[in-house]
Design a protein around this motif. Structure first.
Motif, mmCIF file in Angstrom:
data_model
loop_
_atom_site.group_PDB
_atom_site.id
_atom_site.type_symbol
_atom_site.label_atom_id
_atom_site.label_comp_id
_atom_site.label_asym_id
_atom_site.label_seq_id
_atom_site.Cartn_x
_atom_site.Cartn_y
_atom_site.Cartn_z
ATOM 1 N N ASP A 129 0.929 -0.978 -0.041
ATOM 2 C CA ASP A 129 -0.159 -0.094 0.055
ATOM 3 C C ASP A 129 0.958 1.311 -0.034
ATOM 4 O O ASP A 129 0.523 2.319 -0.930
ATOM 5 N N GLU A 130 1.827 1.253 0.926
ATOM 6 C CA GLU A 130 2.673 2.489 1.146
ATOM 7 C C GLU A 130 3.414 2.600 -0.286
ATOM 8 O O GLU A 130 3.726 3.976 -1.038
ATOM 9 N N ALA A 131 3.979 1.673 -0.800
ATOM 10 C CA ALA A 131 4.969 1.629 -1.822
ATOM 11 C C ALA A 131 3.984 2.318 -3.207
ATOM 12 O O ALA A 131 4.414 3.210 -4.027
ATOM 13 N N GLU A 132 2.672 1.699 -3.194
ATOM 14 C CA GLU A 132 1.605 2.463 -4.429
ATOM 15 C C GLU A 132 1.553 3.713 -4.051
ATOM 16 O O GLU A 132 1.465 4.718 -5.122
ATOM 17 N N GLN A 133 1.269 4.161 -2.956
ATOM 18 C CA GLN A 133 1.045 5.948 -2.779
ATOM 19 C C GLN A 133 1.945 6.549 -2.786
ATOM 20 O O GLN A 133 1.541 7.838 -3.012
ATOM 21 N N GLN A 134 3.160 6.112 -2.805
ATOM 22 C CA GLN A 134 4.355 7.356 -2.479
ATOM 23 C C GLN A 134 5.539 6.776 -3.695
ATOM 24 O O GLN A 134 6.517 6.385 -2.817
ATOM 25 N N PRO A 135 5.212 6.704 -4.734
ATOM 26 C CA PRO A 135 6.262 6.301 -5.806
ATOM 27 C C PRO A 135 7.432 7.385 -5.934
ATOM 28 O O PRO A 135 7.118 8.529 -5.515
ATOM 29 N N LEU A 136 8.390 6.801 -6.028
ATOM 30 C CA LEU A 136 9.561 7.688 -6.117
ATOM 31 C C LEU A 136 10.016 7.908 -7.521
ATOM 32 O O LEU A 136 10.343 7.377 -8.223
ATOM 33 N N ASP A 137 9.613 9.100 -8.381
ATOM 34 C CA ASP A 137 9.756 9.352 -9.496
ATOM 35 C C ASP A 137 11.264 9.935 -9.751
ATOM 36 O O ASP A 137 11.444 11.163 -9.663
ATOM 37 N N LEU A 138 12.129 9.220 -10.350
ATOM 38 C CA LEU A 138 13.465 9.574 -10.769
ATOM 39 C C LEU A 138 13.486 9.692 -12.177
ATOM 40 O O LEU A 138 14.841 9.608 -12.581
ATOM 41 N N ARG A 139 12.568 9.598 -13.097
ATOM 42 C CA ARG A 139 12.702 9.618 -14.482
ATOM 43 C C ARG A 139 13.419 10.640 -15.193
ATOM 44 O O ARG A 139 14.067 10.653 -16.064
ATOM 45 N N GLN A 140 13.648 12.061 -14.421
ATOM 46 C CA GLN A 140 14.504 13.089 -14.899
ATOM 47 C C GLN A 140 15.818 13.238 -13.894
ATOM 48 O O GLN A 140 16.660 14.228 -13.860
ATOM 49 N N GLN A 141 15.991 12.198 -12.829
ATOM 50 C CA GLN A 141 16.903 12.114 -12.088
ATOM 51 C C GLN A 141 17.896 10.952 -12.005
ATOM 52 O O GLN A 141 17.491 9.835 -12.652
ATOM 53 N N PRO A 142 19.228 11.091 -11.339
ATOM 54 C CA PRO A 142 19.866 9.845 -11.063
ATOM 55 C C PRO A 142 19.381 8.960 -10.159
ATOM 56 O O PRO A 142 18.151 9.414 -9.443
ATOM 57 N N LEU A 143 19.311 7.458 -10.201
ATOM 58 C CA LEU A 143 18.602 6.640 -9.413
ATOM 59 C C LEU A 143 18.716 7.017 -7.796
ATOM 60 O O LEU A 143 19.708 7.241 -7.458
ATOM 61 N N PHE A 144 17.689 6.927 -7.212
ATOM 62 C CA PHE A 144 17.551 7.384 -5.744
ATOM 63 C C PHE A 144 17.911 8.695 -5.322
ATOM 64 O O PHE A 144 18.023 9.171 -4.372
#
Length: 220
Positions: free
Chosen positions: A205-220
């Protein structure tokens, strides 16, 4: 490498990002299967390779996604004559470092108890591995399909991610009943977590609700 359980070992942490506060770490795992040692994920440290040798070598090496490919995979393949497996949608980028021996595109079971589960979304060829240990625990190797950032469970979007596929993979995770979740890359947290059914469903549930979007950034 050090033991987490009698039949499961974790590699020396690898810190791929050079910065002043580097708490991003990567791990791989050795599963002491009755048929021979299985390696899951990225294991680059030469001292870990010596531990693998002392433990009897490696018969198969499985990558959860192409971010785990690195020069050490070729060294392990050559040194131990181990077969390297990945999802066929990971073949291209992994082949830049090492040539896999075989690929898969759908669910498979190896040795009768080691389950290969395609879980695309984080990358096109992301997959997970499920093993019911005869010692009593069920291990789920998830790669980076779901992971930890400090005290949060997250999903991670990178340039080749597919959010729709990732959502389906997280929903698939709800059908699984792991006791221990083992992750490839985490921030500020060790790469394994013991879970109950309740805490596992809450993690998804938590992972679905708060995705970390790095598509324009370095990983993490």
């Amino acid at each position: 490498m050090k033991p987490l359980y009698d039949d499961l070992w974790i590699s020396t942490p690898e810190f791929p990002v050079e910065d002043a506060v580097n708490d991003l770490m990567m791990h791989g795992f050795m599963l002491r299967h009755p048929r021979g040692n299985l390696l899951i994920g990225r294991v680059e440290n030469p001292l870990d390779h010596e531990v693998l040798a002392d433990a009897g070598g490696v018969i198969r090496h499985y990558l959860t996604h192409w971010h785990e490919s690195a020069p050490g995979a070729a060294i392990i393949q050559q040194r131990f004559n181990s077969a390297l497996y990945c999802h066929n949608r990971s073949l291209g980028p992994i082949s830049r470092f090492v040539e896999p021996d075989d690929t898969f595109s759908q669910q498979e079971t190896h040795f009768g108890d080691f389950h290969l589960l395609p879980t695309p979304g984080h990358t096109p060829g992301s997959c997970s591995f499920l093993y019911h240990s005869p010692l009593g625990l069920t291990y789920l190797f998830v790669g980076d399909t779901i992971t930890r950032s400090h005290e949060r469970w997250i999903s991670v979007l990178v340039p080749d991610s597919n959010p729709a596929e990732l959502k389906k993979s997280l929903e698939f995770f709800r059908t699984l009943r792991p006791d221990v979740v083992l992750m490839s890359t985490t921030r500020g947290h060790l790469s394994w977590k013991k879970v109950t059914l309740q805490s596992w469903l809450a993690a998804i549930d938590e992972a679905e609700q708060q995705p970390l979007d790095l598509r324009q950034q370095p990983l993490f």
